[in-house]
Write a protein that holds these residues in place. Sequence first.
Motif, PDB file in Angstrom:
ATOM      1  N   ILE A 159      16.096 -73.531 -10.991  1.00 47.28           N
ATOM      2  CA  ILE A 159      17.526 -73.347 -11.248  1.00 47.28           C
ATOM      3  C   ILE A 159      17.964 -74.224 -12.423  1.00 47.28           C
ATOM      4  CG2 ILE A 159      19.852 -73.580 -10.289  1.00 47.28           C
ATOM      5  CD1 ILE A 159      18.596 -73.052  -7.520  1.00 47.28           C
ATOM      6  N   PHE A 160      17.571 -75.476 -12.409  1.00 47.07           N
ATOM      7  CA  PHE A 160      17.932 -76.420 -13.465  1.00 47.07           C
ATOM      8  C   PHE A 160      16.647 -76.994 -14.077  1.00 47.07           C
ATOM      9  CE2 PHE A 160      21.345 -76.623 -10.258  1.00 47.07           C
ATOM     10  CZ  PHE A 160      22.398 -76.180 -11.025  1.00 47.07           C
ATOM     11  N   PRO A 161      16.016 -76.256 -14.977  1.00 43.58           N
ATOM     12  CA  PRO A 161      14.700 -76.685 -15.473  1.00 43.58           C
ATOM     13  C   PRO A 161      14.699 -78.033 -16.191  1.00 43.58           C
ATOM     14  CG  PRO A 161      15.531 -74.830 -16.751  1.00 43.58           C
ATOM     15  CD  PRO A 161      16.463 -75.013 -15.592  1.00 43.58           C
TER      16      PRO A 161
ATOM     17  N   LYS B 196       6.974 -72.736 -19.549  1.00 43.03           N
ATOM     18  CA  LYS B 196       7.622 -71.681 -20.348  1.00 43.03           C
ATOM     19  C   LYS B 196       9.058 -71.449 -19.916  1.00 43.03           C
ATOM     20  CE  LYS B 196       3.508 -69.043 -21.578  1.00 43.03           C
ATOM     21  NZ  LYS B 196       2.741 -67.811 -21.314  1.00 43.03           N
ATOM     22  N   ARG B 197       9.362 -71.739 -18.658  1.00 45.41           N
ATOM     23  CA  ARG B 197      10.713 -71.537 -18.131  1.00 45.41           C
ATOM     24  C   ARG B 197      11.587 -72.780 -18.264  1.00 45.41           C
ATOM     25  NH1 ARG B 197       9.750 -69.045 -12.514  1.00 45.41           N
ATOM     26  NH2 ARG B 197      12.014 -68.907 -12.504  1.00 45.41           N
ATOM     27  N   GLY B 198      11.110 -73.796 -18.998  1.00 42.71           N
ATOM     28  CA  GLY B 198      11.954 -74.923 -19.371  1.00 42.71           C
ATOM     29  C   GLY B 198      11.710 -76.235 -18.655  1.00 42.71           C
ATOM     30  N   VAL B 199      10.855 -76.276 -17.658  1.00 41.80           N
ATOM     31  CA  VAL B 199      10.574 -77.526 -16.951  1.00 41.80           C
ATOM     32  C   VAL B 199       9.667 -78.384 -17.830  1.00 41.80           C
ATOM     33  CG1 VAL B 199       9.521 -78.552 -14.885  1.00 41.80           C
ATOM     34  CG2 VAL B 199      10.863 -76.437 -14.694  1.00 41.80           C
ATOM     35  N   ARG B 200       9.980 -79.679 -17.897  1.00 42.29           N
ATOM     36  CA  ARG B 200       9.217 -80.580 -18.756  1.00 42.29           C
ATOM     37  C   ARG B 200       8.626 -81.778 -18.017  1.00 42.29           C
ATOM     38  NH1 ARG B 200       9.257 -76.599 -21.100  1.00 42.29           N
ATOM     39  NH2 ARG B 200       9.932 -76.165 -23.209  1.00 42.29           N
ATOM     40  N   ASN B 201       8.840 -81.860 -16.719  1.00 40.30           N
ATOM     41  CA  ASN B 201       8.372 -83.012 -15.952  1.00 40.30           C
ATOM     42  C   ASN B 201       7.489 -82.542 -14.801  1.00 40.30           C
ATOM     43  OD1 ASN B 201      10.032 -85.073 -17.378  1.00 40.30           O
ATOM     44  ND2 ASN B 201      11.674 -83.768 -16.599  1.00 40.30           N
ATOM     45  N   PHE B 202       6.267 -83.098 -14.739  1.00 41.11           N
ATOM     46  CA  PHE B 202       5.272 -82.641 -13.782  1.00 41.11           C
ATOM     47  C   PHE B 202       4.575 -83.815 -13.104  1.00 41.11           C
ATOM     48  CE2 PHE B 202       5.717 -79.603 -17.196  1.00 41.11           C
ATOM     49  CZ  PHE B 202       5.785 -78.384 -16.548  1.00 41.11           C
TER      50      PHE B 202
END
Length: 173
Positions: A35-37, A61-67
């Motif tokens: 919802i809030f990438p 690809k859907r905007g998430v940058r933290n893993f």
Amino acid sequence: MRYSIQHIVSIVHATVTNIVDAEVEQLLIDSRKIIFPKTSLFFALHSNRRNGHSFIEDVYKRGVRNFVVDELVDELVDETKYPEANFLQVSNTLKALQQLVAYHRSNFTIPVIGITGSNGKTIVKEWLYQLLSTEKNIVKSPKSYNSQIGVPISVLNMVKENELAIFEAGISS
């Protein structure tokens, strides 16, 4: 929940090679529920059927940058494909999730009601919520979040305005 990525690194004792400044407000364990990438932290969890690491490319690809990834990251993830990403490498992603939740919980002194058992947890939780919510600001498990993953997600919903928490926890062997 709101933590800097650097703070999370210290809480879960992660190893990082490079860190990009970021604020985390949501936990993400299901790549279908982004919802809030920009403010999400994706935990690459393992299950009997799936390995969360296989969803990293799609989530990125859907905007998430933290893993948060486990020790197998070198074999499963080519970090050079994700130049803007923060990879927090831990030995066990589920334990890291639990560490983050334990830290978050330690910031609150409110009473917590825990409901467990093999049947009726959700209805008892909802009844208690309805009875007490007119007098108190209550945080509760959403839906039937009573698994090893659902309980931590519920606890991370605690905020300073809450006066009581009601969580359900399933029993497992």
